[in-house]
Scaffold this motif. Structure first.
Motif, PDB file in Angstrom:
ATOM      1  N   GLU A  76      -6.830 -86.351  25.560  1.00 25.52           N
ATOM      2  CA  GLU A  76      -5.384 -86.417  25.688  1.00 25.52           C
ATOM      3  C   GLU A  76      -4.724 -85.668  24.525  1.00 25.52           C
ATOM      4  N   GLY A  77      -3.748 -84.837  24.869  1.00 26.56           N
ATOM      5  CA  GLY A  77      -3.031 -84.099  23.834  1.00 26.56           C
ATOM      6  C   GLY A  77      -3.594 -82.728  23.531  1.00 26.56           C
ATOM      7  N   PHE A  78      -4.718 -82.363  24.153  1.00 22.57           N
ATOM      8  CA  PHE A  78      -5.285 -81.031  23.912  1.00 22.57           C
ATOM      9  C   PHE A  78      -4.317 -79.948  24.394  1.00 22.57           C
ATOM     10  N   GLU A  79      -4.061 -78.971  23.552  1.00 17.50           N
ATOM     11  CA  GLU A  79      -3.156 -77.875  23.891  1.00 17.50           C
ATOM     12  C   GLU A  79      -3.939 -76.572  23.968  1.00 17.50           C
ATOM     13  N   PRO A  80      -4.208 -76.093  25.175  1.00 19.75           N
ATOM     14  CA  PRO A  80      -5.014 -74.873  25.319  1.00 19.75           C
ATOM     15  C   PRO A  80      -4.229 -73.619  24.958  1.00 19.75           C
ATOM     16  N   LYS A  81      -4.990 -72.613  24.551  1.00 18.44           N
ATOM     17  CA  LYS A  81      -4.403 -71.295  24.306  1.00 18.44           C
ATOM     18  C   LYS A  81      -4.793 -70.300  25.396  1.00 18.44           C
ATOM     19  N   TYR A  82      -5.812 -70.648  26.183  1.00 16.12           N
ATOM     20  CA  TYR A  82      -6.259 -69.735  27.247  1.00 16.12           C
ATOM     21  C   TYR A  82      -6.790 -70.571  28.403  1.00 16.12           C
ATOM     22  N   THR A  83      -6.280 -70.310  29.604  1.00 13.61           N
ATOM     23  CA  THR A  83      -6.621 -71.113  30.778  1.00 13.61           C
ATOM     24  C   THR A  83      -7.421 -70.282  31.782  1.00 13.61           C
ATOM     25  N   VAL A  84      -8.542 -70.837  32.221  1.00 14.00           N
ATOM     26  CA  VAL A  84      -9.422 -70.171  33.189  1.00 14.00           C
ATOM     27  C   VAL A  84      -9.520 -71.035  34.441  1.00 14.00           C
ATOM     28  N   CYS A  85      -9.224 -70.461  35.592  1.00 16.16           N
ATOM     29  CA  CYS A  85      -9.411 -71.152  36.875  1.00 16.16           C
ATOM     30  C   CYS A  85     -10.705 -70.660  37.509  1.00 16.16           C
ATOM     31  N   VAL A  86     -11.490 -71.592  38.011  1.00 15.02           N
ATOM     32  CA  VAL A  86     -12.817 -71.270  38.532  1.00 15.02           C
ATOM     33  C   VAL A  86     -12.928 -71.658  40.006  1.00 15.02           C
ATOM     34  N   ASP A  87     -13.357 -70.695  40.831  1.00 13.93           N
ATOM     35  CA  ASP A  87     -13.578 -70.940  42.261  1.00 13.93           C
ATOM     36  C   ASP A  87     -12.272 -71.330  42.959  1.00 13.93           C
ATOM     37  N   MET A  88     -11.178 -70.716  42.557  1.00 11.76           N
ATOM     38  CA  MET A  88      -9.858 -71.090  43.067  1.00 11.76           C
ATOM     39  C   MET A  88      -9.151 -69.834  43.582  1.00 11.76           C
ATOM     40  N   ALA A  89      -8.948 -69.762  44.901  1.00 10.42           N
ATOM     41  CA  ALA A  89      -8.427 -68.551  45.521  1.00 10.42           C
ATOM     42  C   ALA A  89      -6.917 -68.373  45.375  1.00 10.42           C
ATOM     43  N   ASP A  90      -6.204 -69.455  45.106  1.00  5.49           N
ATOM     44  CA  ASP A  90      -4.747 -69.360  45.069  1.00  5.49           C
ATOM     45  C   ASP A  90      -4.189 -70.496  44.214  1.00  5.49           C
ATOM     46  N   LYS A  91      -3.029 -70.278  43.617  1.00  4.27           N
ATOM     47  CA  LYS A  91      -2.430 -71.317  42.784  1.00  4.27           C
ATOM     48  C   LYS A  91      -2.002 -72.539  43.595  1.00  4.27           C
TER      49      LYS A  91
END
Length: 333
Positions: free
Chosen positions: A92-107
């Motif tokens: 909880e509270g983690f703030e990412p700087k880079y986001t990777v989506c895996v096996d996901m064709a669309d938002k």
């Protein structure tokens, strides 16, 4: 993989999307992963073994090269393979700087509660909408796990732990290597993972040969209620909420029920329709290639692969069965 040429684009809007969103090679993707940190890896809604196994393997590899990497805590992990994801869940509270989506064709497949955007997408679906800033897309692969495997080999190499995560990804998206998407490349990947330490017999027993009593009771209802069309070439299963209740089954017991109608002798096309409510249902479409599953599901705003796709239809489940049967019948002509 080379960048897509503008000659292959059908309109200017698509070309503008590609100007903003780059198609990446393996080497370029490895460079991005090495140059960034504080990663959040995101799996799709209703997560399956491919998205969880691939995402967990990517987290493992990033951590092994000294990066901070976590999985977004998809609230539906508990319905599939929570034991894969648990070691990598973001605090909880983690703030990412880079986001990777895996096996996901669309938002549109973002998991419940996710409010961010994708810096990178790693995917194997031909229907990918190029929603991420950068995309590593290999549509010829049977699973996303095979793509992540190549990244892992470049980042840190294969060991027993990461090989098991990747084996789950590859094996589940091919139905333990029996679906029509399985290729020689898929089998070579599985062999390499086994030689690297993946316990295939142990994992196969857990993933494919162990069922709860509720799952077996649900299967009995499904198998005895198939709907046959086009002289048996099309087999459709309607799975109602009443059936789940009668079997005492939950979402976890529904893993891979889409494979059941395809087991009927003579079936070229199989569809599993899972009731959401009285006026909507979730569709899982499988075919031997004679009918384009992606094309049919795209009619309802879904997509995937030519031989395996899905969508949601705002329609009563049994009416949806007749509607899809009519469309499939036209495709046979």
């Amino acid at each position: 993989m080379a960048r897509i040429s503008t000659k292959s684009l059908t309109n200017r809007a698509s070309w503008l999307v590609l100007r903003r969103n780059r198609i990446m090679t393996i080497g370029e993707t490895v460079g991005i992963l090495r140059d960034n940190d504080d990663f959040l890896v995101v799996t799709h809604i209703r997560p399956d073994g491919d998205t969880i196994g691939s995402a967990s393997a990517l987290c493992y590899a990033l951590r092994k090269i000294g990066k901070t990497a976590y999985l977004y805590n998809n609230p539906q992990f508990g319905d599939s393979y929570p034991w894969l994801a648990e070691p990598y869940l973001a605090p909880e509270g983690f703030e990412p700087k880079y986001t990777v989506c895996v096996d996901m064709a669309d938002k549109g497949l973002y998991p419940e509660g996710f409010k961010g955007s994708a810096d990178l997408c790693i995917d194997h679906h031909p229907s990918n909408s190029l929603y991420a800033k950068n995309t590593l897309l290999w549509p010829h692969k049977a699973s996303c796990g095979e793509i992540v495997m190549e990244l892992v080999k470049e980042l840190c190499g294969l060991d027993a732990e990461v090989s098991e995560l990747l084996y789950v990804a590859v094996s589940t998206d091919t139905g333990c290597f029996v679906y029509g998407n399985t290729t020689g490349e898929t089998l070579n990947a599985a062999s390499e993972l086994c030689f690297a330490g993946a316990r295939n017999a142990f994992l196969n027993k857990i993933l494919f040969r162990t069922s709860s009593k509720a799952r077996l009771a649900l299967e009995a209802q499904i198998l005895s209620s198939f709907l046959y069309y086009h002289d048996g070439k099309t087999v459709i299963s309607v799975v109602t909420k009443e059936m789940l209740e009668k079997a005492g089954a939950n979402e976890k017991d529904c893993q891979d029920i889409a494979a059941l109608p395809g087991r009927a002798e003579g079936a070229f096309t199989s569809v599993t329709i899972k009731e959401i409510d009285e006026n909507s249902c979730k569709i899982s479409f499988r075919t031997n290639g004679l009918v384009d599953a992606n094309k049919v599901c795209a009619m309802f705003g879904g997509g995937g692969h030519k031989m395996a796709s899905g969508c949601t239809i705002k329609m009563n489940s049994f009416k949806a069965a007749d509607t899809l049967a009519d469309i499939i019948g036209e495709e046979y002509k």
